[in-house]
Design a protein around this motif. Structure first.
Motif, short mmCIF file in Angstrom:
data_model
loop_
_atom_site.label_atom_id
_atom_site.label_comp_id
_atom_site.label_asym_id
_atom_site.label_seq_id
_atom_site.Cartn_x
_atom_site.Cartn_y
_atom_site.Cartn_z
N CYS A 4 38.80 89.80 59.25
CA CYS A 4 38.77 88.75 60.28
C CYS A 4 38.53 89.42 61.62
CB CYS A 4 40.09 87.98 60.29
SG CYS A 4 40.10 86.62 61.47
N ASP A 87 35.50 71.16 58.81
CA ASP A 87 36.67 70.32 59.08
C ASP A 87 37.05 70.52 60.54
OD1 ASP A 87 38.67 68.48 58.62
OD2 ASP A 87 40.06 69.94 57.78
N TRP A 88 37.62 69.52 61.12
CA TRP A 88 38.14 69.63 62.48
C TRP A 88 39.38 68.78 62.58
CZ3 TRP A 88 33.72 66.95 61.29
CH2 TRP A 88 33.72 65.59 61.58
N VAL A 96 40.76 72.12 66.92
CA VAL A 96 40.38 73.17 65.97
C VAL A 96 39.14 72.72 65.20
CG1 VAL A 96 41.16 74.52 63.98
CG2 VAL A 96 42.82 73.81 65.72
N LYS A 98 36.81 74.22 61.89
CA LYS A 98 36.67 75.21 60.83
C LYS A 98 35.36 74.91 60.10
CE LYS A 98 41.63 75.64 60.14
NZ LYS A 98 42.73 75.60 59.17
N GLU A 100 32.25 76.77 57.27
CA GLU A 100 31.63 77.86 56.54
C GLU A 100 30.22 78.00 57.11
OE1 GLU A 100 30.46 79.06 51.98
OE2 GLU A 100 31.88 77.45 52.34
N SER A 166 35.95 85.10 59.58
CA SER A 166 36.58 85.74 58.42
C SER A 166 35.53 85.99 57.35
CB SER A 166 37.67 84.85 57.82
OG SER A 166 38.69 84.65 58.76
N PHE A 170 33.45 82.48 57.32
CA PHE A 170 34.30 81.36 57.74
C PHE A 170 34.61 81.46 59.24
CE2 PHE A 170 35.16 82.12 53.26
CZ PHE A 170 34.83 80.87 52.74
N GLU A 172 36.37 79.87 62.66
CA GLU A 172 37.42 78.99 63.18
C GLU A 172 37.40 79.09 64.70
OE1 GLU A 172 42.24 78.35 63.25
OE2 GLU A 172 41.32 79.12 61.41
N ARG A 174 39.33 77.64 68.13
CA ARG A 174 40.54 76.98 68.64
C ARG A 174 40.39 76.81 70.16
NH1 ARG A 174 44.35 76.65 65.01
NH2 ARG A 174 46.02 76.29 66.46
#
Length: 198
Positions: A4, A87-88, A96, A98, A100, A166, A170, A172, A174
């Protein structure tokens, strides 16, 4: 083994003329029909960068007010078939996202915040052949990379945006909520009375 890394969030990208060429639905459908696997990974069903992510065509280079909608509602057509890789959500403290990222080799994803109002996620998946050519983002950008631009909510503390990648796949992001926009009525009212007396 999970790796990460924290990505640098750029706040000073002043590239002129980026994203000025709009991606139209007909152009996108012709481009996608070429059958290039890298194109399908970048723009296919469920990708954050797909113009069809929200169930109808929306140019990803236009800013979208993502956090005004529930992910379950906007992505229901994809989640029911297990195709969504996005997704959020929002918590009391942060917004947030997220996702892929397209698996088209090592991801060179960039995250930037434009004028404190738009978070931009972009990456180049194909090098331009002509080194003298303009920045890939100023022409037919979809031929060289991908983008998703999202409107930030008014209470987003954009200066503290953090992004993590990651396993090179992935993402993310924030974005903390600005505590100064909290509703004063939840307090005991003393702060309001004192400020009125001044």
């Amino acid at each position: 083994m999970t790796s990460c890394i924290k990505l640098e969030v750029h706040t000073d990208d002043r590239t002129p003329h980026k994203w000025i060429v709009a991606l139209g639905e007909d152009v996108f459908r012709r481009f996608l029909s070429q059958g290039n696997p890298a194109v399908h990974k970048a723009f296919g069903d469920g990708s954050l960068f797909s113009p069809l992510l929200f169930g109808k065509f929306f140019d990803p280079s236009d800013a979208f007010p993502l956090w005004e909608f529930e992910s379950d509602v906007l992505l229901s057509h994809l989640q029911s078939t297990g195709q969504s890789s996005v997704d959020w959500l929002q918590t009391d403290q942060a917004y947030v996202l997220k996702a892929e990222l397209p698996g088209v080799g090592k991801n060179q994803v960039q995250v930037s915040v434009e004028n404190g109002k738009i978070v931009e996620i972009s990456g180049q998946w194909k090098e331009q052949r002509d080194p003298r050519a303009k920045d890939w983002r100023s022409g037919h950008w979809w031929e060289h990379g991908y983008v998703r631009r999202l409107e930030l909510p008014e209470d987003a503390d954009w200066r503290k945006t953090e992004a993590y990648l990651s396993n090179d796949v992935f993402l993310e992001i924030r974005i903390p909520k600005n505590p100064s926009t909290c509703d004063i009525s939840h307090g005991n009212g003393a702060a309001t009375k004192n400020s009125e007396a001044m």
